[in-house]
Write a protein that holds these residues in place. Sequence first.
Motif, PDB file in Angstrom:
ATOM      1  N   ALA A   7       0.837  -1.203   0.000  1.00 12.36           N
ATOM      2  CA  ALA A   7       0.000   0.000   0.000  1.00 12.36           C
ATOM      3  C   ALA A   7       0.871   1.252   0.000  1.00 12.36           C
ATOM      4  CB  ALA A   7      -0.935  -0.010   1.204  1.00 12.36           C
ATOM      5  N   LEU A   8       1.921   1.269   0.815  1.00 11.63           N
ATOM      6  CA  LEU A   8       2.824   2.427   0.841  1.00 11.63           C
ATOM      7  C   LEU A   8       3.538   2.604  -0.497  1.00 11.63           C
ATOM      8  CD1 LEU A   8       4.475   2.305   4.379  1.00 11.63           C
ATOM      9  CD2 LEU A   8       2.898   4.010   3.480  1.00 11.63           C
ATOM     10  N   ALA A   9       3.991   1.494  -1.077  1.00  5.21           N
ATOM     11  CA  ALA A   9       4.666   1.579  -2.365  1.00  5.21           C
ATOM     12  C   ALA A   9       3.721   2.119  -3.441  1.00  5.21           C
ATOM     13  CB  ALA A   9       5.199   0.203  -2.767  1.00  5.21           C
ATOM     14  N   THR A  10       2.474   1.676  -3.403  1.00  5.36           N
ATOM     15  CA  THR A  10       1.480   2.154  -4.362  1.00  5.36           C
ATOM     16  C   THR A  10       1.209   3.645  -4.168  1.00  5.36           C
ATOM     17  OG1 THR A  10       0.461  -0.030  -4.413  1.00  5.36           O
ATOM     18  CG2 THR A  10      -0.855   1.810  -5.238  1.00  5.36           C
ATOM     19  N   LEU A  11       1.066   4.070  -2.913  1.00  3.22           N
ATOM     20  CA  LEU A  11       0.824   5.487  -2.642  1.00  3.22           C
ATOM     21  C   LEU A  11       1.986   6.361  -3.112  1.00  3.22           C
ATOM     22  CD1 LEU A  11      -0.851   5.365   0.875  1.00  3.22           C
ATOM     23  CD2 LEU A  11      -1.892   6.053  -1.283  1.00  3.22           C
ATOM     24  N   ILE A  12       3.209   5.917  -2.867  1.00  2.00           N
ATOM     25  CA  ILE A  12       4.377   6.689  -3.306  1.00  2.00           C
ATOM     26  C   ILE A  12       4.423   6.758  -4.827  1.00  2.00           C
ATOM     27  CG2 ILE A  12       6.895   6.556  -3.470  1.00  2.00           C
ATOM     28  CD1 ILE A  12       5.973   7.873  -0.964  1.00  2.00           C
ATOM     29  N   LEU A  13       4.156   5.631  -5.499  1.00  2.00           N
ATOM     30  CA  LEU A  13       4.146   5.622  -6.961  1.00  2.00           C
ATOM     31  C   LEU A  13       3.083   6.566  -7.507  1.00  2.00           C
ATOM     32  CD1 LEU A  13       5.076   4.377  -9.668  1.00  2.00           C
ATOM     33  CD2 LEU A  13       3.284   2.674  -9.345  1.00  2.00           C
ATOM     34  N   LEU A  14       1.876   6.506  -6.943  1.00  2.00           N
ATOM     35  CA  LEU A  14       0.801   7.383  -7.414  1.00  2.00           C
ATOM     36  C   LEU A  14       1.110   8.855  -7.137  1.00  2.00           C
ATOM     37  CD1 LEU A  14      -2.362   5.315  -6.426  1.00  2.00           C
ATOM     38  CD2 LEU A  14      -1.430   5.704  -8.713  1.00  2.00           C
ATOM     39  N   LEU A  15       1.677   9.156  -5.980  1.00  2.00           N
ATOM     40  CA  LEU A  15       2.033  10.533  -5.658  1.00  2.00           C
ATOM     41  C   LEU A  15       3.097  11.058  -6.618  1.00  2.00           C
ATOM     42  CD1 LEU A  15       1.658  12.922  -3.697  1.00  2.00           C
ATOM     43  CD2 LEU A  15       3.569  11.969  -2.393  1.00  2.00           C
ATOM     44  N   GLY A  56      12.196   5.606  -1.049  1.00  2.00           N
ATOM     45  CA  GLY A  56      12.410   5.389   0.384  1.00  2.00           C
ATOM     46  C   GLY A  56      12.615   6.683   1.149  1.00  2.00           C
ATOM     47  N   PRO A  57      13.636   7.471   0.781  1.00  2.00           N
ATOM     48  CA  PRO A  57      13.827   8.750   1.476  1.00  2.00           C
ATOM     49  C   PRO A  57      12.640   9.701   1.294  1.00  2.00           C
ATOM     50  CG  PRO A  57      15.801   8.163   0.251  1.00  2.00           C
ATOM     51  CD  PRO A  57      14.729   7.175  -0.123  1.00  2.00           C
ATOM     52  N   SER A  58      11.979   9.627   0.142  1.00  2.00           N
ATOM     53  CA  SER A  58      10.808  10.481  -0.076  1.00  2.00           C
ATOM     54  C   SER A  58       9.693  10.119   0.887  1.00  2.00           C
ATOM     55  CB  SER A  58      10.308  10.336  -1.513  1.00  2.00           C
ATOM     56  OG  SER A  58      11.274  10.791  -2.419  1.00  2.00           O
ATOM     57  N   LEU A  59       9.506   8.823   1.105  1.00  2.00           N
ATOM     58  CA  LEU A  59       8.473   8.386   2.042  1.00  2.00           C
ATOM     59  C   LEU A  59       8.782   8.888   3.445  1.00  2.00           C
ATOM     60  CD1 LEU A  59       5.936   6.752   2.643  1.00  2.00           C
ATOM     61  CD2 LEU A  59       7.406   4.765   2.967  1.00  2.00           C
ATOM     62  N   LEU A  60      10.038   8.778   3.861  1.00  2.00           N
ATOM     63  CA  LEU A  60      10.424   9.268   5.179  1.00  2.00           C
ATOM     64  C   LEU A  60      10.203  10.775   5.284  1.00  2.00           C
ATOM     65  CD1 LEU A  60      11.663   8.774   7.950  1.00  2.00           C
ATOM     66  CD2 LEU A  60      13.908   9.109   6.905  1.00  2.00           C
ATOM     67  N   GLY A  61      10.590  11.515   4.246  1.00  2.00           N
ATOM     68  CA  GLY A  61      10.389  12.962   4.247  1.00  2.00           C
ATOM     69  C   GLY A  61       8.921  13.339   4.293  1.00  2.00           C
ATOM     70  N   LEU A  62       8.096  12.622   3.541  1.00  2.00           N
ATOM     71  CA  LEU A  62       6.660  12.910   3.541  1.00  2.00           C
ATOM     72  C   LEU A  62       6.033  12.594   4.894  1.00  2.00           C
ATOM     73  CD1 LEU A  62       5.730  11.578   0.011  1.00  2.00           C
ATOM     74  CD2 LEU A  62       5.691  13.954   0.768  1.00  2.00           C
ATOM     75  N   ILE A  63       6.460  11.493   5.517  1.00  2.00           N
ATOM     76  CA  ILE A  63       5.939  11.153   6.838  1.00  2.00           C
ATOM     77  C   ILE A  63       6.295  12.247   7.834  1.00  2.00           C
ATOM     78  CG2 ILE A  63       6.231   9.568   8.788  1.00  2.00           C
ATOM     79  CD1 ILE A  63       6.452   7.306   6.688  1.00  2.00           C
ATOM     80  N   LEU A  64       7.545  12.691   7.806  1.00  2.00           N
ATOM     81  CA  LEU A  64       7.964  13.759   8.713  1.00  2.00           C
ATOM     82  C   LEU A  64       7.211  15.054   8.429  1.00  2.00           C
ATOM     83  CD1 LEU A  64      11.810  13.152   8.893  1.00  2.00           C
ATOM     84  CD2 LEU A  64      10.131  12.780  10.694  1.00  2.00           C
ATOM     85  N   PHE A  65       7.092  15.418   7.157  1.00  2.00           N
ATOM     86  CA  PHE A  65       6.414  16.646   6.768  1.00  2.00           C
ATOM     87  C   PHE A  65       4.961  16.655   7.230  1.00  2.00           C
ATOM     88  CE2 PHE A  65       3.917  18.960   3.557  1.00  2.00           C
ATOM     89  CZ  PHE A  65       4.448  20.220   3.733  1.00  2.00           C
ATOM     90  N   PHE A  66       4.238  15.577   6.922  1.00  2.00           N
ATOM     91  CA  PHE A  66       2.832  15.529   7.296  1.00  2.00           C
ATOM     92  C   PHE A  66       2.662  15.359   8.806  1.00  2.00           C
ATOM     93  CE2 PHE A  66       2.162  14.367   2.765  1.00  2.00           C
ATOM     94  CZ  PHE A  66       1.370  15.458   2.455  1.00  2.00           C
ATOM     95  N   GLY A  67       3.558  14.630   9.446  1.00  2.00           N
ATOM     96  CA  GLY A  67       3.488  14.474  10.894  1.00  2.00           C
ATOM     97  C   GLY A  67       3.671  15.796  11.616  1.00  2.00           C
TER      98      GLY A  67
END
Length: 84
Positions: A7-15, A56-67
């Motif tokens: 699900a996370l991989a799909t969300l990152i790909l779609l984003l 991978g780093p984008s997901l971490l950055g997005l989690i931090l940003f939205f958090g």
Amino acid sequence: MAPWVLALATLILLLGLFWTVSGLIQIVHGIRTDTRTIAAGPWGAAAGITVLVYPGPSLLGLILFFGIGLILDGAFLVAEGIRR
């Protein structure tokens, strides 16, 4: 592989695809109509390409940003509630 990883991989790909296509559309729209959207287009396209190349780093950055954004939203809502 766990379903949440897919699900996370799909969300990152779609984003990444959304930001890339959106940026390209803004560039084309800005060229055709001479508006300032042409300036925002390359930023969106670059963000999308970055997310697609470095998921991978984008997901971490997005989690931090939205958090951080959610924490700030909550703090502002509490402050507004106290003020009222």
